[in-house]
Design a protein around this motif. Sequence first.
Motif, short mmCIF file in Angstrom:
data_model
loop_
_atom_site.label_atom_id
_atom_site.label_comp_id
_atom_site.label_asym_id
_atom_site.label_seq_id
_atom_site.Cartn_x
_atom_site.Cartn_y
_atom_site.Cartn_z
N THR A 1 0.03 -7.61 -6.41
CA THR A 1 0.17 -8.69 -5.43
C THR A 1 -0.90 -8.61 -4.35
O THR A 1 -1.54 -9.62 -4.00
N TRP B 1 6.30 -10.02 -3.54
CA TRP B 1 6.00 -9.37 -4.82
C TRP B 1 6.63 -10.09 -6.00
O TRP B 1 6.02 -10.19 -7.07
N GLN C 1 3.84 -3.61 -8.97
CA GLN C 1 3.92 -5.04 -8.65
C GLN C 1 3.38 -5.31 -7.24
O GLN C 1 2.69 -6.31 -7.01
N ALA C 2 3.62 -4.40 -6.31
CA ALA C 2 3.05 -4.52 -4.96
C ALA C 2 1.53 -4.40 -5.03
O ALA C 2 0.80 -5.14 -4.35
N ALA D 1 1.85 -1.01 -1.98
CA ALA D 1 0.64 -1.48 -2.67
C ALA D 1 -0.43 -0.40 -2.67
O ALA D 1 -1.10 -0.18 -3.69
#
Length: 454
Positions: free
Chosen positions: A261, A219, A257-258, A285
């Motif tokens: 990504t 990440w 952020q996950a 995520a």
Amino acid sequence: MMEMTSRLAIPRKKRTSRSIAGYLTAIIAVVLLTGCLTEPDQAHTDRCPPGATYDSETERCIGSQPRPDAGDAHDTGDDHNGGEVDAGDSNPDGGALPDADPQPDADTSISPCDGVSCGNNAQCIDGDCVCDDGYVGDPDDRCFTPPPCDGECAHGATCIDDQCRCDPGFATVADGCELLEVSDPASRTLAEVCQKWNEDPWTLTHDKWADEPQDQCDWGWLSEEYHLEAIRETTRYRWLVGLPAVTASDSARTITQACATTLAAENSGLTHTITEDFACYTSEAASGAGSSNIASHSASAADTVRRYIEDWNTPSLGHRRWIFNPRMAQTGYGIRSGYSCNYAFDISGPANPEFTAYPAPGYFPRQALHGKWSLAASSLTLSSDTTVTIENLTSGSTVSIHDFAHHAGSSFRPRMISWRLSQAPQSGESYRVIIGDAYGEGDDLVYEVDLIDC
């Protein structure tokens, strides 16, 4: 000496009474004649420049030379003719001589900082107390060096240069940062609106990574300065419509952020449903995608804020509605290879405005107006049957609307109506918006928008 003696020795004739009488008569005549000439001379003198008198023989104004110690250095005469100035003459530079020696205007200006007393480590700028560089706090009382980021910063603060600093829309208080109240958009001045709109625009100059990803599935972690620009941009647009600031949440930053990504690794388009067969799948995520605004082809995290508000390819205006959710208080942004995720499910804020209009009542920057006009409210009567009338007050005409839509509300977001103007709105124009029967029983909601160029 002999010549003087001879002159003094010249004998004189005796004056008779007749000669004396004649002599007196002549003196009286001269005096009377002088009296007759005095008034005209005085009248001419009144027309001479200051410091000069009228000479009847030469019919000219005669100027007197100023004393070396005279306080007035302005010479009313012509330096090239011995101080003599013809009545009505022009200055050597051209133009009539002044009627009086010009005096400088008295300085009646008052500094905006006169009488303003600021606290320690603060100074007055344009009438307001401001903390000195490197200090935070209450400039009216005391400014101090912010504490180091030994651990997590308090709510409403971001760690910048190893110091916890309050985010935009928060004020430094003794025990941390305090959320500021937001003024009514309709009461703001043009200067106030443009100052807010133009301050600290986002850039691409900050380092993107505090912890750069080591591979496709790592990440990484966005730098505080880079992420703060997205927070600041969110707060700036919310301020324009009368909503309070937001701050970052580490947990929201983690899952967004996950999310970004995994979307970038999969690179198959946008979806709020990330399943286990996705490249670089993680539960974080999946949680982030299911609770976030998402976008692609983003230049930066801050760049996506405008795009979410414009919402040009989303008929529901769902992204705008999340950004302008009054109860949002915390959020986070993740970005990777142009994919952006913005956490939207927070409802911890206290705001509950009567309505949120975009563009807002009062002065509104034309540069901040993207896409459809809208109005959201929980307490007003808004439905698919709601009527919207737009009057262009500048031209005195009614502007027709199209693409009207009603968007149902939820526990997270108030219901909303939206529309487009048939004519592109322009800077310098004023509009009256009339929402029919918004209060029920035939009572309309009416407000005015002044589009300005900041």
